[in-house]
Structure formats: structure tokens, C-alpha cells
Design a protein around this motif. Structure first.
Motif: not given
Length: 225
Positions: A46, A49-52, A75, A130, A192, A194, A214-215
Motif C-alpha cells: 500500500m 499505491a499511486k491512486s485508488a 497519490g 493513501l 498484489t 493490496r 489501484y494505480d
């Protein structure tokens, strides 16, 4: 064959099936990875993680003002989505766009207005989810006595279900108004690591938070004025 013998044969077959299933369940349980290992790996996953996208919703009447929230998180801390909040017994839906230190928000009527990020944080700051110093990473890192219970699917994805005691202080950054620690369950993506879902029982009901996409690139833009 008499009806009595048919019935006995059916019962024996059923008992054999139950015994076989019970044996398989025990073997599967023994083969599951340890809960401590899973939450540690998930915290590491986690952190990157760049985005979600997320959804938070309540069941029953848990003592939290935000009853539902959905949105996208970048992120960098930008986010957009909607919040359904209980204001003096009236459920109000608010659209929000969070960019930098500015929050654009809009109720059911009227146009967008502006407040600061710190003002939003007093109600609900989704960008904390995040943030590795506040959100999911800290929740996983402070989980107590994690135990792996099973493998289940979450929206078609195989995930480990882990029971753990979760910190009130950390949870409150993601579920505003939460005043108690929670014996909850976490679903961790088998492939993953996550976090896919958190089930948080509390007095009067529960809060369920789910994560996806995610991402996937998230571009948050300010609404037209």
C-alpha cells in the motif's frame, strides 16, 4: 431397494460429504499464510499505491456522521467524489473536489463553494487514506493479533480474509467520528497484497470500506466557476 434403505444410503452419503468437507477445510486453514505476514506485506504494497477509488458505507446505525462516501484518490493527495453526511438528523449529499489546499464543495442546491483542506479534514479528509503516515499503511502496521481466516473473493478477486484489532486513532482518519477500536476484518488481495476491503463492526452497526482501481491514473480538475 426399500425406502428405508434409500434413506439410510442418502444419510451415509451426506455424512461422508460433510466429513470430507471438514477435512479439506482444516487442511486449507493450516496452509494459509500467517496474519502478521499478510498485514506486513500489505502495508508495504500500500505504501507504493499511486491512486485508488474507494467506497465507504454504513450498515445499521453506527455512531459516525459520514454515512456514505465514494471517490477517487491520487497519490499526491488530490481527490474528488461525494459524501453523504448526517447533519442534525438530516442526510445531506456533498460533492467535493480537493486540489492542493483548496476544497471545492457543492450541496444539493447552489453552486460550488470553497473551503480549506484543514476545514474539510474536520469533517472528512479522504486524501488521508493513501497517506502513508495516516491511512491504510498505518492501519495495517498497527493491526494487533492478525489471524488469517480464509480465502474469499472480493468482486471476483481472490483475497485473504484476516481478522485483527484495529486502532481507533488510525481508523478515525478514514472514518470520522469513530470513538472506539474495532475487532474488524480485512480482505487482502492474494496476488498484489493490496487492501481490497475492511469490515468494521461497532455499536449499532458497521462501516464497510472497499478499494479498487489501484494505480489507475487520476486527474482531478477544479470545477468551472
Amino acid at each position: 431397494m426399500s425406502a428405508r434403505r434409500i434413506l439410510i444410503a442418502a444419510l451415509v452419503a451426506a455424512l461422508s460429504l460433510v466429513t470430507a468437507c471438514s477435512g479439506g477445510s482444516s487442511d486449507d486453514q493450516a496452509a494459509l499464510p500467517g496474519g502478521s505476514e499478510l498485514v506486513k506485506k500489505s502495508a508495504e504494497a500500500m505504501r507504493g499505491a499511486k491512486s485508488a477509488a474507494f467506497t465507504m458505507e454504513t450498515e445499521g446505525t453506527p455512531p459516525v456522521p459520514v454515512k456514505k462516501a465514494t471517490g477517487r484518490l491520487s497519490g499526491t493527495g488530490d481527490a474528488d467524489g461525494t459524501i453523504n453526511i448526517d447533519l442534525a438528523g438530516s442526510l445531506q449529499e456533498i460533492q467535493f473536489v480537493l486540489i492542493g489546499e483548496t476544497v471545492h464543495f457543492k450541496g444539493v442546491t447552489g453552486g460550488f463553494q470553497k473551503i480549506s483542506r484543514s476545514q474539510l479534514a474536520a469533517i472528512y479528509d479522504p486524501s488521508a487514506i493513501l497517506n502513508p503516515d495516516k491511512g491504510i499503511v498505518q492501519l495495517l502496521g498497527t493491526a494487533l493479533d492478525p489471524k488469517t481466516e480464509a480465502v474469499e473473493k472480493v468482486d471476483g478477486t481472490d483475497a485473504y480474509r484476516v481478522a485483527a484489532t484495529l486502532s481507533q486513532q488510525v481508523l478515525a482518519t478514514m472514518v470520522p467520528g469513530l470513538s472506539q477500536g474495532v475487532n474488524g476484518r480485512l480482505w487482502i488481495d492474494k496476488a498484489t497484497s493490496r487492501l481490497l476491503k475492511a469490515d468494521l463492526p461497532m455499536n449499532g452497526g458497521k462501516v464497510i470500506v472497499t478499494f479498487r482501481d489501484y494505480d489507475v491514473p487520476v486527474q482531478v480538475t477544479a470545477p468551472a466557476e
